[in-house]
Scaffold this active site. Structure first.
Site, PDB file in Angstrom:
ATOM      1  N   GLU A   1       0.822  -1.222   0.000  1.00  0.00           N
ATOM      2  CA  GLU A   1       0.000   0.000   0.000  1.00  0.00           C
ATOM      3  C   GLU A   1       0.850   1.264   0.000  1.00  0.00           C
ATOM      4  O   GLU A   1       0.300   2.362   0.052  1.00  0.00           O
ATOM      5  CB  GLU A   1      -0.955  -0.016   1.202  1.00  0.00           C
ATOM      6  CG  GLU A   1      -2.035  -1.071   1.071  1.00  0.00           C
ATOM      7  CD  GLU A   1      -2.838  -1.273   2.352  1.00  0.00           C
ATOM      8  OE1 GLU A   1      -2.236  -1.180   3.441  1.00  0.00           O
ATOM      9  OE2 GLU A   1      -4.054  -1.520   2.268  1.00  0.00           O
TER      10      GLU A   1
ATOM     11  N   LYS B   1       5.916  -1.930   1.656  1.00  0.00           N
ATOM     12  CA  LYS B   1       5.306  -2.136   2.972  1.00  0.00           C
ATOM     13  C   LYS B   1       5.210  -3.611   3.328  1.00  0.00           C
ATOM     14  O   LYS B   1       5.465  -4.017   4.448  1.00  0.00           O
ATOM     15  CB  LYS B   1       3.913  -1.512   2.965  1.00  0.00           C
ATOM     16  CG  LYS B   1       3.183  -1.558   4.298  1.00  0.00           C
ATOM     17  CD  LYS B   1       1.793  -0.967   4.139  1.00  0.00           C
ATOM     18  CE  LYS B   1       1.005  -0.988   5.435  1.00  0.00           C
ATOM     19  NZ  LYS B   1      -0.434  -0.787   5.193  1.00  0.00           N
TER      20      LYS B   1
END
Lengths: 769, 769
Positions: free
Chosen positions: B488, B601
């Site tokens: 993300e 991430k």
């Protein structure tokens, strides 16, 4: 689209009362004077649908928007234009029944916005529930002579009855913003006072702590004689009024003159606001309504003398262009460098904030050409004064060494918009602020501005660009990742051509500016470089490297610049092929679908070709125009004007006129069905540009004015004035010829339709078309 | 990172009262039973810092998030996990002074979460302002035998005084959510009642209108004898209690037994909630605390028999893995297909919603292997039941013909997250839901699920993919524009490799499923195709075309799949080269900087290589692992486990163990400094996977179980159980050998360390390591 405004050259006219249109009319008939403004709400109470709005320039509220998910660097608030005190209010009761157009039977309703003299008039006949009929006429204005004041003449005639009448002129600070996120009221009560014939209320804004005192006085004339009745004094929190009781007989007229002042702590010592307000009230009420109105007309006359555009043979077009000019001057007069031009002016709450890149890209050219050059200079100084905040804004995002990122939306230099894809990424705005310096210097010849203010801003912006690009090993070029271009229907794209171009251009222009200031203003040069701690070799070296190796997406086959990397992976189709029910796509499609489509909200690659037209051949501009314009939905009010100007340049008269029409009466005809929220004030400057830069073909090259006018075939003729370096030129285009009149004493050498032309002082030049 | 939890194999232990750690401990010591749960708040009043939390599965509030800018297709709300009634409360006053650990001097404070038997114990000595000293011990649990109930034993000993004592057991529905956007309370009062020894409160949620009755009864034992004093009855809005006054003498002990039930309209007739609650209370109070606690221990014993992992030679690791398993079973038991697994379970408010793709990608394997197969089936049926809502969700975005887009976050099938870049774009979640069907059928062999439920879901998802791609003329391939992958830290990218891959895979698997159901369940085949109005030729034709011509970004030089188009334009650098003060980047960098960086991430390309490992060679997996892992910051709790599993597969033991350590004690050691918000419940299943799929090397291929275990060098040994197709296998790994015990009657043929191996019913297999 609506079509209820009656066409007239100098007036905006509505006849008949249609409550469903009330919000739209409240926007269109708005008043303002650059310092304060208001929607065309009614003086008497109105229980029907209305957006109440009185605004004071620069007074805003930072409404928190922090709900749910949040990311580092987000601004904590979205600045809202604050609804301020209702100072127009005059409640009326006849025989105990409130005059309220939502409850009475209304006939002969008429609203007129007199643009020539700058006032709003409203008249109607109302039949109350008990059959009592009154004829009402109100006239009011926000004074552009004394911009903290306004005045109202409100007269009531008893048509068919004699009865007690109660009149309550009031000041009410207990107001709301419709767009309040948390249903809060934004004003704190401070104090209020009512005395015979006078009242004031003082309140302060939450958080921002602006203090405003609104004061009023009034007189009531009954059959030509001033009433000297005692009044009931009302004081409540945030409210003060007088209630006067009298009797009105059949056929008689009673007239209320209400004088008001809005005095803000922005301009006066906070402890003297009441005193100043009372002084202002005394001053204007002594002058009296008729004199004030005359002053107002004279002041507007001189504005029109400078800025008017006359269109012959098309009343609707004439009304449209004057409405645009009128609203611009109601919104911003250029006297205060702390103020700027909100996208809706004083006509509504929407969009909040006051300053977008609209100012630099759209409004600046209007004010440069129609007002004294200090007005445009003040628009630039506004940004100079925000430079430190722009540096802080960039620091929040991780930039260093004085890199400046101007905010997307601001009231005071701080960013106050908070969608990451806009706030963090729509950074081309930074380029527009640099471009405005160039545009201003080019137009006015005021190169000294660079030394005094401009260079420092340019260095901050160039430092930002130099840090914002990164070296792509894969491309062996500098790239700019994660941006949003002017076309906001794309977010977080890589290598938006326009942004890359204006970034590279800014660095070039900054290098030029450094050279210019070094040679011509050496002490400023030293001062600025020292102040910003400039490392000449390494910084200019980096800029030159980025300029040399910047990546510009281009398609060899189509020979067009690509709006961004990957644009050609989209399904390309013209807007024409969309179903009517899909339009406007921003009201009918999900954001997901919009983002993935090829459709363009407003000029993007073409914005660059418009700004930097000299860098491109006509063929190039044409190829790109023909590639992009058919995919453009023009769902920003800022879009059609740029396309109109380019189409004019390309000789595509029909397209130019079509695009012009989409902006000229945008609000008068409620083209986008959103005028109820307020007028599209900044795009009005674009409409002006479509005439002067498009049809008139005005450009500045190498310090010279170029004009290349043509007459749209729908018109019989048009004329406009421009103020170019202290010379006022009147340009008059008819079917047969172009006539240029130099209204000044000094000679002007210009390029007229490609030919070097000298027009001597007070001279004239005619050319067959 | 913190290190205050005392290491122990079966208990979570805190000694000493540190108010600054209270929120963290409230999360860690949480209790739950799948139906309800709570943070480890105190029974007696506490005026210090605390996040009060009692939660009832499935009871949520749709808090509006509409502020500022909005776009079409956005959900109107963000669903919040609702703080429900405080049913544990017992206020105590001694000689008129409230017992409050924020005001008393506290010593000998100890909290123990007994995971083996499923209860929370707390003991302390408090010296009140007047010097009176009490010794308190409380024990409580949420019953997993009767999941609407809980019980508390709370005893107070007077150490150095004799004084009047006041005791107030209560039910309080007047509670708040800390994350309320508008500072609203979410419960409406309905009714309450207090009678001698009993009380109940009934309340309903705003908007969602869940009705809940919380009831209590209690008894008080004083020196072994039940007190039968009259009590003062208190009834207020949303509150009911008894106040009992007595006298306690030096050395005496007084014990309160409180029994509570939370009865929801989700499970009972709304008009009978009070009746049901009173019955429940009678039932459990008749059983008595000691018996209830014994039942609880037995029920937990049977869970541990199925699901325990034993680690030898590392108490911290042992405690960590048991804590993860314990929290998972506290959160979800699989008995109710309407429920699911919130990212924080019952341990906090954060993240709202209950269902993310975490369930399919992380939790499903845990429940498949440790519980009866109906538990995993219920997780799939949950999504089947939401299919219609997923179709509506896709329609809102402009998709047609039964295309289904499952929500990113949901309580009831509706999307309730509203960042466009997630909600509209993080669509790979749809693939995970398809993958879970495959994973379930592969593991359990329950192919009939496809016929009954699975195929219909697969068709909806494949239809979505087929519409979501578009043909790129430029690439002559199908592309997928505007997505957000599992990483993300990139938003709105084009051609996320993982998303393109899982989309293509889904269509292939759906085609396989169509074939399978056609051959094996022909009446279901006809039923489903008819129900979804399937156009066999054109739809499967399109899918085949997309499968054939899907674009997968790949770099020929580096021979790696590209996370997305343009990934190589970034400045690539390993996480190692970041300054420590930059980490975690999501707390130290602006969103702008994160988006433009190369840092990842959580597993993205690698998530695909993990899901579809059989499609890729070990070399390919290795190359991609070595390219991406060094750029991965693992700032999602879901990240390290996938990397640990892949590293195990690649023989990178050290990396595998390093990644395992990052998840195993994530909450116990507050690794990310955010445990105060609640535990990372769904990632706990990832920790389990890192052991079983990583160290244990468990995969299923062609219907066969493969095991390829190794022993991390830090451990002396470990053992785990898995339930594979009704056969329970115990796997025991020591330094010397691997021992597999088949605890069932039936033979199992499996692949052990690459060799076909038969383990007969009740048999055992040993293999030297």
């Amino acid at each position: 689209m609506k079509d209820y405004i009656i066409h007239d050259e100098w007036n905006i006219i509505e006849e008949g009362f249609v409550p469903e249109l009330n919000r739209v009319s409240e926007s269109i008939f708005s008043l303002g004077n650059g310092r304060m403004g208001q929607r065309a709400n009614f003086e008497e109470q109105y229980s029907g649908d209305s957006l109440q709005g009185n605004y004071i320039a620069g007074v805003y509220y930072p409404d928190k928007t922090r709900v749910g998910w949040w990311k580092n660097g987000y601004p904590e608030y979205f600045a809202k234009v604050l609804n301020a005190s209702n100072w127009i209010g005059i409640n009326i009761w006849i025989d105990g029944i409130a005059l309220d157009l939502a409850k009475a039977k209304v006939s002969d309703f008429k609203r007129v916005l007199n643009m020539k003299e700058g006032y709003l008039e409203r008249s109607f006949t109302a039949t109350l529930e008990n059959g009592n009929q009154v004829e009402v006429k109100s006239t009011r204005f926000c004074s552009i002579v004394d911009d903290q004041t306004g005045a109202i003449e409100y007269s009531i005639k008893a048509k068919n009855f004699s009865a007690p009448i109660k009149i309550e002129p009031f000041i009410d600070f207990d107001v709301v913003n419709e767009d309040s996120n948390y249903d809060e009221k934004f004003w704190n009560a401070l104090d209020q006072s009512a005395s015979n014939g006078r009242a004031w209320v003082k309140a302060s804004t939450k958080k921002t702590n602006f203090v405003v005192c609104s004061a009023m006085s009034y007189s009531i004339i009954h059959q030509g004689k001033e009433l000297t009745l005692n009044s009931e004094l009302v004081e409540k929190e945030k409210y003060a009024s007088n209630i006067i009781e009298s009797v009105i007989k059949e056929g008689e007229t009673l007239t209320v003159y209400k004088y008001a002042a809005n005095i803000s702590s922005q301009n006066h010592d906070e402890n003297k606001l009441v005193e100043v307000a009372e002084d202002e009230i005394s001053k204007i009420s002594t002058k009296g309504f008729a004199n004030l109105k005359k002053e107002q007309a004279e002041a507007w006359k001189s504005k029109w003398t400078e800025a008017d555009i006359v269109i012959k043979g098309d009343v609707a077009a004439q009304q449209g262009i004057r409405f645009n000019i009128f609203q611009l001057y109601q919104t911003y007069t250029g006297e205060d460098p702390r103020l700027n031009i909100g996208p809706k002016g004083f006509t509504g709450e929407k969009y909040g904030g006051s300053t977008y890149w609209d100012t630099e890209a759209y409004c600046l050219p209007f004010y440069m050409s129609t007002a004294d050059s200090h007005v445009a200079r003040n628009l630039l100084v506004y940004r100079y004064n925000h430079l430190q905040k722009a540096i802080e804004n960039a620091e929040k995002l991780g930039f260093t060494n004085g890199a400046a990122l101007y905010p997307m939306v601001t009231m005071n230099g701080e960013e106050c918009h908070n969608e990451w894809e806009i706030t963090f990424e729509e950074i081309h705005r930074n380029g527009a602020i640099a471009y405005a310096i160039y545009d201003y210097a080019r137009y006015t010849g005021d190169q000294a501005y660079l030394a005094e203010y401009g260079l420092e801003v340019l260095i901050g912006i160039s430092r930002f660009w130099a840090q914002r690009v990164n070296w792509s090993e894969a491309k062996q070029k500098y790239v700019m990742l994660g941006v949003t271009g002017p076309n906001e229907y794309e977010n977080n794209v890589n290598n938006n051509w326009y942004t890359n171009y204006i970034a590279s251009w800014t660095m070039k222009y900054t290098l030029d500016a450094l050279d210019y200031v070094k040679v011509n203003h050496s002490s400023d040069y030293d001062r600025v470089l020292n102040k910003v701690n400039f490392d000449l070799d390494s910084e200019t070296g980096k800029w030159n490297d980025v300029i040399d190796k910047m990546y510009f997406p281009y398609d060899e086959e189509k020979e067009v610049y690509l709006q961004q990397d990957g644009f050609l992976d989209k399904v390309l189709m013209p807007v024409d092929e969309l179903d009517g029910e899909d339009r406007p796509i921003n009201q009918n499609w999900s954001w997901d679908r919009i983002l993935r489509s090829c459709f363009i909200k407003q000029a993007d690659v073409l914005q660059g070709l418009y700004f930097f037209e000299d860098d491109f051949s006509i063929d190039e501009i044409k190829r790109n125009f023909e590639f992009y314009e058919p995919m453009t939905v023009h769902e920003s009010s800022l879009s059609p004007c740029v396309h109109s100007i380019l189409a004019s340049k390309l000789g595509m008269e029909e397209k130019a006129y079509e695009m012009y029409l989409r902006t000229a009466r945008l609000d008068l005809d409620d083209y986008n069905n959103d005028t109820e929220d307020g007028c599209h004030t900044t795009s009005m400057a674009g409409t002006w540009m479509a005439v002067i830069k498009g049809f008139g073909g005005m450009v500045i090259k190498d310090g010279k004015l170029h004009l290349n006018p043509f007459l749209p075939s729908k018109w019989e003729g048009y004329s406009f004035k421009i103020n170019f370096r202290d010379i006022v030129l009147k340009v008059d285009i008819t079917k047969d010829n172009v006539e240029i009149t130099n209204e000044s004493e000094n000679d002007l050498s210009l390029i007229l339709k490609g030919e070097d032309t000298l027009i001597s002082g007070k001279g004239k030049k005619e050319l067959a078309t």
